[in-house]
Every structure is written in structure tokens, then in C-alpha cells.
Motif scaffolding. Sequence first.
Motif, PDB file in Angstrom:
ATOM      1  N   LEU A 105      -1.401  28.965  51.223  1.00 55.39           N
ATOM      2  CA  LEU A 105      -0.741  28.334  52.379  1.00 55.39           C
ATOM      3  C   LEU A 105      -0.583  26.823  52.241  1.00 55.39           C
ATOM      4  CD1 LEU A 105      -2.348  30.297  55.344  1.00 55.39           C
ATOM      5  CD2 LEU A 105       0.006  30.462  54.491  1.00 55.39           C
ATOM      6  N   CYS A 106      -1.098  26.244  51.177  1.00 60.23           N
ATOM      7  CA  CYS A 106      -1.104  24.791  51.055  1.00 60.23           C
ATOM      8  C   CYS A 106      -1.000  24.406  49.578  1.00 60.23           C
ATOM      9  CB  CYS A 106      -2.409  24.250  51.650  1.00 60.23           C
ATOM     10  SG  CYS A 106      -2.502  22.458  51.798  1.00 60.23           S
ATOM     11  N   VAL A 107      -0.299  23.310  49.321  1.00 58.94           N
ATOM     12  CA  VAL A 107      -0.283  22.778  47.954  1.00 58.94           C
ATOM     13  C   VAL A 107      -0.924  21.388  47.952  1.00 58.94           C
ATOM     14  CG1 VAL A 107       1.694  24.122  47.153  1.00 58.94           C
ATOM     15  CG2 VAL A 107       2.090  21.888  48.227  1.00 58.94           C
TER      16      VAL A 107
ATOM     17  N   ALA B  69      -2.275  12.984  53.988  1.00 56.96           N
ATOM     18  CA  ALA B  69      -2.978  12.311  52.899  1.00 56.96           C
ATOM     19  C   ALA B  69      -4.446  12.698  53.000  1.00 56.96           C
ATOM     20  CB  ALA B  69      -2.812  10.800  53.013  1.00 56.96           C
TER      21      ALA B  69
ATOM     22  N   PRO C 181       6.545  18.643  59.398  1.00 52.22           N
ATOM     23  CA  PRO C 181       5.939  18.942  58.097  1.00 52.22           C
ATOM     24  C   PRO C 181       4.416  18.930  58.173  1.00 52.22           C
ATOM     25  CG  PRO C 181       6.543  16.630  58.184  1.00 52.22           C
ATOM     26  CD  PRO C 181       6.941  17.234  59.509  1.00 52.22           C
TER      27      PRO C 181
ATOM     28  N   PRO D  14       1.515   5.966  56.173  1.00 53.08           N
ATOM     29  CA  PRO D  14       2.103   5.955  57.515  1.00 53.08           C
ATOM     30  C   PRO D  14       1.639   7.167  58.315  1.00 53.08           C
ATOM     31  CG  PRO D  14       3.711   6.715  55.910  1.00 53.08           C
ATOM     32  CD  PRO D  14       2.493   6.297  55.127  1.00 53.08           C
TER      33      PRO D  14
ATOM     34  N   LEU E  24       2.167  17.747  56.443  1.00 55.03           N
ATOM     35  CA  LEU E  24       1.888  16.795  55.351  1.00 55.03           C
ATOM     36  C   LEU E  24       0.754  15.846  55.734  1.00 55.03           C
ATOM     37  CD1 LEU E  24       2.807  15.694  52.560  1.00 55.03           C
ATOM     38  CD2 LEU E  24       4.368  14.171  53.800  1.00 55.03           C
TER      39      LEU E  24
ATOM     40  N   PRO F 228      -2.846  12.534  58.972  1.00 54.58           N
ATOM     41  CA  PRO F 228      -1.532  13.156  59.161  1.00 54.58           C
ATOM     42  C   PRO F 228      -0.419  12.155  58.883  1.00 54.58           C
ATOM     43  CG  PRO F 228      -2.497  12.604  61.283  1.00 54.58           C
ATOM     44  CD  PRO F 228      -3.539  12.284  60.248  1.00 54.58           C
ATOM     45  N   ILE F 229       0.569  12.567  58.100  1.00 48.00           N
ATOM     46  CA  ILE F 229       1.721  11.682  57.836  1.00 48.00           C
ATOM     47  C   ILE F 229       2.824  12.074  58.811  1.00 48.00           C
ATOM     48  CG2 ILE F 229       3.278  10.797  56.034  1.00 48.00           C
ATOM     49  CD1 ILE F 229       1.194  11.448  53.980  1.00 48.00           C
TER      50      ILE F 229
ATOM     51  N   LEU G 220      -2.251  14.337  48.335  1.00 48.59           N
ATOM     52  CA  LEU G 220      -1.475  14.834  49.467  1.00 48.59           C
ATOM     53  C   LEU G 220      -1.660  16.339  49.571  1.00 48.59           C
ATOM     54  CD1 LEU G 220       1.994  13.012  49.219  1.00 48.59           C
ATOM     55  CD2 LEU G 220       0.005  12.348  50.563  1.00 48.59           C
ATOM     56  N   PHE G 221      -1.761  16.820  50.801  1.00 51.43           N
ATOM     57  CA  PHE G 221      -1.735  18.249  51.068  1.00 51.43           C
ATOM     58  C   PHE G 221      -0.468  18.534  51.874  1.00 51.43           C
ATOM     59  CE2 PHE G 221      -6.476  19.765  51.174  1.00 51.43           C
ATOM     60  CZ  PHE G 221      -6.738  19.137  49.979  1.00 51.43           C
ATOM     61  N   LEU G 222       0.239  19.568  51.476  1.00 59.18           N
ATOM     62  CA  LEU G 222       1.394  20.021  52.241  1.00 59.18           C
ATOM     63  C   LEU G 222       1.154  21.476  52.603  1.00 59.18           C
ATOM     64  CD1 LEU G 222       4.256  19.435  53.357  1.00 59.18           C
ATOM     65  CD2 LEU G 222       5.156  20.133  51.127  1.00 59.18           C
ATOM     66  N   GLY G 223       0.911  21.727  53.896  1.00 57.31           N
ATOM     67  CA  GLY G 223       0.501  23.062  54.336  1.00 57.31           C
ATOM     68  C   GLY G 223       1.516  23.720  55.244  1.00 57.31           C
TER      69      GLY G 223
END
Lengths: 162, 162
Positions: free
Chosen positions: B35-37, A138, A134, B84, A136, A84-85, A57-60
Amino acid sequence: MNKVIIEPLTAEAFSSFGNVVEAAGEPDYTINQGLCVRYHDRAKMDFGTGGRCGLSLFLGEPLTLPIKLEMVECHPEGSQAFIPIHQNPFLVIVAPSDANGLPGAPRAFLTSPGQCVNYYAGTWHGVLMPLHTPGLFAVVDRIGNTPNLKEHWFDEPFTVEA
Amino acid sequence: MNKVIIEPLTAEAFSSFGNVVEAAGEPDYTINQGLCVRYHDRAKMDFGTGGRCGLSLFLGEPLTLPIKLEMVECHPEGSQAFIPIHQNPFLVIVAPSDANGLPGAPRAFLTSPGQCVNYYAGTWHGVLMPLHTPGLFAVVDRIGNTPNLKEHWFDEPFTVEA
């Protein structure tokens, strides 16, 4: 600064860079007693020699247009899919490779809700660029021990705008 | 009818069935100039002998609770991840295998926004069960030519409810 004008993302416009994975056109199968359709095997997945498939997962942080584009990167050893989630558009930046394998003029695409992208191995692309919270996603990409990241910093940055 | 009461989905409760892939806890890497994790390599992907990884989309009709559960299925040759492409909860039904490899008492889980699931190869599970529109999911599973689907129809259906 040189400008890059954002285009809508279509499978055709993106075809030399990767796959647009979207529920468009005729599905391949109907499953689950008619309650579900399957768009089957819609991306060229590639995990290179000695690599394997990983799901991360990337959360940016969301960005705000216009964007200053200073660099692009590529993964020579494997494809990289971004799912994109959420239903928000995000920005996809790619660049063709020139005769020396370096990035040419970048192009910028805005996704429609539901579109995923899969960069072919070796495609120059910008980092993840969500525009909403978000941020967020995958990510399906190569897990391996050999180097799989090249970066290219432009001599002069580009401005990416609508 | 026997009842199955829906539980919240957690990695711990799901651990014998598969992976819950979610942006929870400490990320593994910080990338993109901070900027991203990245939550790295969070699922046990398995494409079996002679299989390969495919990226597909499922678009399913939303269901309404309570649900009548008549069957479960499994894919003995590979894992199957559901991502999802939205922020809505969906229903995840699984069942343990008994000594004969047949499904035992089903369990039902409701996801939180942002949670993905990856069924291990051989895990008995219900079909895709969105509860909201769009019922759109990316699916990462085995592409191959050998049989990879078993179905089990229960002698008596279950009612799945909150």
C-alpha cells in the motif's frame, strides 16, 4: 471485533508515544527580518547506535474508514517522524508496551492540518494511514544496517472508526 | 537592478546546491503490504562536528513576485532541509560560492507540488520564501552551540521575477 474510537491528536494525549510537531503556542524565534517564526527543535530525534539520520518519502494509498487493524510495528533502534506534504488529516495509531514489551490496547488519533508526528524509538505504531490523496509524507528516520523493525500481529483484529 | 529569472526546480539543475527530494522515478521499496512506496534516504544530511539533527517548523509570510533579493545566507556547519506542509510551490534561491567563498550570481527556482529541498552545508541560499498561505515548513537542520550562520548582503539588490 474490538473497536478503537478515533480521538483528536493532541501533544498531551500523544506524549507517551512521541512528539506532535505543530505551529501551536508561542514560537521560539522570529527570523528573516520578522517575516518568519521558528518553532525550534520540537522532536526527540534518535538514530540509535551506529545509525544516522535519513530523509525519505513515503507515498501511500489513502484508506477509508472504518479500518481493520491487524498489526502494529515498532523501530527499537530509532525515532521516526512523519511530515505530511499536504494539509490533509491522517490517521495515527499507536499502542503502549506492556510488561513483556508487547503492544497493549491500540489508540487512534486523527491529525489536524499542519500536525506532524514523531514516534519515539520503540513505540508500537500502525503503518502510514493517509485518508486523502496525495498520501505523500517526508519521513525522518534511522538509516543503519542493524535490524530495526518488529511487527506484532494481533490475535483478533481491531476496527478503527470515528 | 540585476534580474534573476525564475527557473523550474529540477534535481539536475539543483545538484551543486543540494538535493531535490521528490516522489519521482522508481521508488526504492514497496512496504505496508503493497500500500505504500518508499523513496529511501534521498538527501545528504550533515549535522557537523558536535551537532545533532533537529526537527523544527518555520511559518513564514507569503511573498509576492517580483521579489527584491538583498541578501543570502549559509550554514557552514550543516545541511538544512525544507519540507512544505502543503502542496503549494515556493521559491528557492541559491548562489554558487566564488573563489573567496562569497556568493556569485544568484539563481531562483520554483518548486512543483510535493518537492522538498535540502541545502548542502555551506550552500548560499535565500531565506524561506513561500508564495502562498500557509507558509508552513518542517525544517531538518543542525542543532548545536557553535556559530552556523553567515549572511552576505549584496552591494546592489537583485530583482527575482518569473
